[in-house]
Design a protein around this motif. Structure first.
Motif, PDB file in Angstrom:
ATOM      1  N   LEU A 175      -5.834  12.206  -1.298  1.00 43.72           N
ATOM      2  CA  LEU A 175      -5.624  13.651  -1.163  1.00 43.72           C
ATOM      3  C   LEU A 175      -5.254  14.275  -2.506  1.00 43.72           C
ATOM      4  N   VAL A 176      -4.313  13.646  -3.188  1.00 46.31           N
ATOM      5  CA  VAL A 176      -3.857  14.194  -4.467  1.00 46.31           C
ATOM      6  C   VAL A 176      -4.974  14.150  -5.497  1.00 46.31           C
ATOM      7  N   ARG A 177      -5.734  13.077  -5.511  1.00 40.08           N
ATOM      8  CA  ARG A 177      -6.862  13.012  -6.453  1.00 40.08           C
ATOM      9  C   ARG A 177      -7.892  14.099  -6.151  1.00 40.08           C
ATOM     10  N   GLN A 178      -8.118  14.388  -4.877  1.00 38.71           N
ATOM     11  CA  GLN A 178      -9.054  15.454  -4.499  1.00 38.71           C
ATOM     12  C   GLN A 178      -8.530  16.807  -5.003  1.00 38.71           C
ATOM     13  N   ILE A 179      -7.259  17.064  -4.787  1.00 34.96           N
ATOM     14  CA  ILE A 179      -6.649  18.316  -5.251  1.00 34.96           C
ATOM     15  C   ILE A 179      -6.788  18.441  -6.763  1.00 34.96           C
ATOM     16  N   ARG A 180      -6.427  17.389  -7.485  1.00 39.69           N
ATOM     17  CA  ARG A 180      -6.469  17.419  -8.953  1.00 39.69           C
ATOM     18  C   ARG A 180      -7.893  17.620  -9.477  1.00 39.69           C
ATOM     19  N   GLY A 192       0.808  -1.217   0.000  1.00 42.45           N
ATOM     20  CA  GLY A 192       0.000   0.000   0.000  1.00 42.45           C
ATOM     21  C   GLY A 192       0.837   1.261   0.000  1.00 42.45           C
ATOM     22  N   GLU A 193       2.126   1.131   0.247  1.00 44.59           N
ATOM     23  CA  GLU A 193       2.996   2.307   0.192  1.00 44.59           C
ATOM     24  C   GLU A 193       3.566   2.444  -1.205  1.00 44.59           C
ATOM     25  N   MET A 194       3.882   3.665  -1.566  1.00 48.14           N
ATOM     26  CA  MET A 194       4.433   3.918  -2.891  1.00 48.14           C
ATOM     27  C   MET A 194       5.397   5.083  -2.835  1.00 48.14           C
ATOM     28  N   ARG A 195       6.288   5.117  -3.767  1.00 41.06           N
ATOM     29  CA  ARG A 195       7.235   6.228  -3.884  1.00 41.06           C
ATOM     30  C   ARG A 195       6.600   7.319  -4.730  1.00 41.06           C
ATOM     31  N   ILE A 196       7.286   8.423  -4.807  1.00 40.39           N
ATOM     32  CA  ILE A 196       6.735   9.611  -5.451  1.00 40.39           C
ATOM     33  C   ILE A 196       6.355   9.376  -6.917  1.00 40.39           C
ATOM     34  N   GLY A 197       7.181   8.631  -7.652  1.00 38.95           N
ATOM     35  CA  GLY A 197       6.877   8.377  -9.062  1.00 38.95           C
ATOM     36  C   GLY A 197       5.606   7.573  -9.250  1.00 38.95           C
ATOM     37  N   GLU A 198       5.427   6.571  -8.407  1.00 39.38           N
ATOM     38  CA  GLU A 198       4.227   5.747  -8.502  1.00 39.38           C
ATOM     39  C   GLU A 198       2.989   6.544  -8.109  1.00 39.38           C
ATOM     40  N   LEU A 199       3.102   7.349  -7.048  1.00 44.74           N
ATOM     41  CA  LEU A 199       1.972   8.180  -6.650  1.00 44.74           C
ATOM     42  C   LEU A 199       1.610   9.155  -7.765  1.00 44.74           C
ATOM     43  N   ALA A 200       2.610   9.764  -8.356  1.00 45.14           N
ATOM     44  CA  ALA A 200       2.357  10.710  -9.446  1.00 45.14           C
ATOM     45  C   ALA A 200       1.630  10.017 -10.595  1.00 45.14           C
ATOM     46  N   GLN A 201       2.100   8.845 -10.967  1.00 47.93           N
ATOM     47  CA  GLN A 201       1.479   8.110 -12.061  1.00 47.93           C
ATOM     48  C   GLN A 201       0.032   7.734 -11.731  1.00 47.93           C
ATOM     49  N   HIS A 210      14.016   8.345   0.844  1.00 47.25           N
ATOM     50  CA  HIS A 210      13.052   8.496  -0.244  1.00 47.25           C
ATOM     51  C   HIS A 210      11.666   8.796   0.320  1.00 47.25           C
ATOM     52  N   ARG A 211      10.930   9.610  -0.405  1.00 42.00           N
ATOM     53  CA  ARG A 211       9.550   9.891  -0.012  1.00 42.00           C
ATOM     54  C   ARG A 211       8.709   8.628  -0.162  1.00 42.00           C
ATOM     55  N   VAL A 212       7.848   8.389   0.824  1.00 40.36           N
ATOM     56  CA  VAL A 212       6.948   7.236   0.802  1.00 40.36           C
ATOM     57  C   VAL A 212       5.539   7.746   1.107  1.00 40.36           C
ATOM     58  N   TYR A 213       4.577   7.289   0.306  1.00 46.66           N
ATOM     59  CA  TYR A 213       3.191   7.708   0.442  1.00 46.66           C
ATOM     60  C   TYR A 213       2.296   6.495   0.597  1.00 46.66           C
ATOM     61  N   GLY A 214       1.115   6.722   1.151  1.00 46.83           N
ATOM     62  CA  GLY A 214       0.129   5.665   1.315  1.00 46.83           C
ATOM     63  C   GLY A 214      -1.107   5.917   0.481  1.00 46.83           C
ATOM     64  N   ALA A 235       5.527  21.201  -0.378  1.00 44.36           N
ATOM     65  CA  ALA A 235       6.072  22.495   0.048  1.00 44.36           C
ATOM     66  C   ALA A 235       4.971  23.433   0.543  1.00 44.36           C
ATOM     67  N   ARG A 236       3.775  23.314  -0.019  1.00 39.80           N
ATOM     68  CA  ARG A 236       2.636  24.155   0.367  1.00 39.80           C
ATOM     69  C   ARG A 236       1.891  23.593   1.567  1.00 39.80           C
ATOM     70  N   GLY A 237       2.312  22.446   2.067  1.00 40.10           N
ATOM     71  CA  GLY A 237       1.692  21.861   3.244  1.00 40.10           C
ATOM     72  C   GLY A 237       0.427  21.077   2.968  1.00 40.10           C
ATOM     73  N   LEU A 238       0.163  20.756   1.721  1.00 36.12           N
ATOM     74  CA  LEU A 238      -1.041  19.995   1.375  1.00 36.12           C
ATOM     75  C   LEU A 238      -0.795  18.490   1.385  1.00 36.12           C
ATOM     76  N   LEU A 239       0.431  18.092   1.254  1.00 41.23           N
ATOM     77  CA  LEU A 239       0.782  16.687   1.190  1.00 41.23           C
ATOM     78  C   LEU A 239       1.992  16.469   2.093  1.00 41.23           C
ATOM     79  N   ALA A 240       1.922  15.454   2.923  1.00 37.40           N
ATOM     80  CA  ALA A 240       3.040  15.154   3.832  1.00 37.40           C
ATOM     81  C   ALA A 240       3.628  13.812   3.458  1.00 37.40           C
ATOM     82  N   ALA A 241       4.902  13.821   3.134  1.00 35.91           N
ATOM     83  CA  ALA A 241       5.574  12.568   2.792  1.00 35.91           C
ATOM     84  C   ALA A 241       6.333  12.049   3.998  1.00 35.91           C
ATOM     85  N   ARG A 242       6.297  10.736   4.123  1.00 39.51           N
ATOM     86  CA  ARG A 242       7.174  10.095   5.102  1.00 39.51           C
ATOM     87  C   ARG A 242       8.441   9.726   4.353  1.00 39.51           C
TER      88      ARG A 242
END
Length: 181
Positions: free
Chosen positions: A67-72, A21-30, A57-61, A44-51
């Motif tokens: 969150l990103v889909r909501q923003i987009r 369920g975790e992914m790196r930045i490239g996978e999340l972007a895709q 490396h940045r790791v996302y869940g 940087a704007r405080g909307l997304l927090a990476a572990r």
């Protein structure tokens, strides 16, 4: 099964040290339909927090994907990035949808008011252009002799001045510049 047929080919991405369920930045972007650069900007704007993993490396869940889909989605219909913040905060607070919090509803109301004002401006501009077209079409008909010119029509004055002038002045004498040497 052939690859690209819409089925899982059984190949897992390289994910050393990451939980399911975790992914790196490239996978999340895709998966979110955006770029890694945009994700860094959201961070940087405080909307997304990476572990960070052990290697930095940045790791996302999965929640970050939401969150990103909501923003987009909001940006696609005209919301500015800062206007998405209440929706993101609503999701972070544990709500299933980002628009079920009072602050999100307030942003919706403000955006609708902004859109209504823009629609009114466009309709007013359209009315002005339609009026200009109506006047211009009438002027063209008048110049073509289809109808008498409208009172005060600037084009009628141009047409009247374009008529041939006599070669003599009102005194009956030929103008100085018209004389032959």
């Amino acid at each position: 099964m052939t690859r690209g047929a819409g089925l899982d080919a059984g190949v897992k991405p390289y994910r050393r040290g990451m939980d399911d369920g975790e992914m790196r930045i490239g996978e999340l972007a895709q998966r979110a339909g955006t770029t890694a650069r945009a994700l860094r900007y959201y961070e940087a704007r405080g909307l997304l927090a990476a572990r960070r993993d052990a290697h930095g490396h940045r790791v996302y869940g999965a929640a970050d994907l939401g969150l990103v889909r909501q923003i987009r989605t909001l940006q696609e219909v005209g919301f500015g990035l800062e206007e998405t913040r209440p929706f993101v905060e609503c999701l972070r607070a544990g709500h299933e949808e980002g628009d079920t919090c009072p602050a999100s509803l307030g942003v919706y109301r403000a955006k609708l008011a902004e859109m209504d004002a823009l629609v009114a401006q466009v309709l007013a501009a359209r009315a002005r252009v339609a009026a200009q077209l109506t006047r211009a079409e009438a002027a063209v008909r008048a110049l073509a002799g289809e109808a008498p010119p409208e009172p005060g029509c600037a084009l009628a004055a141009v047409r009247d001045h374009a008529a041939p002038r006599p070669s003599h002045t009102p005194t009956g004498k030929e103008p100085h510049h018209a004389r032959q040497p």
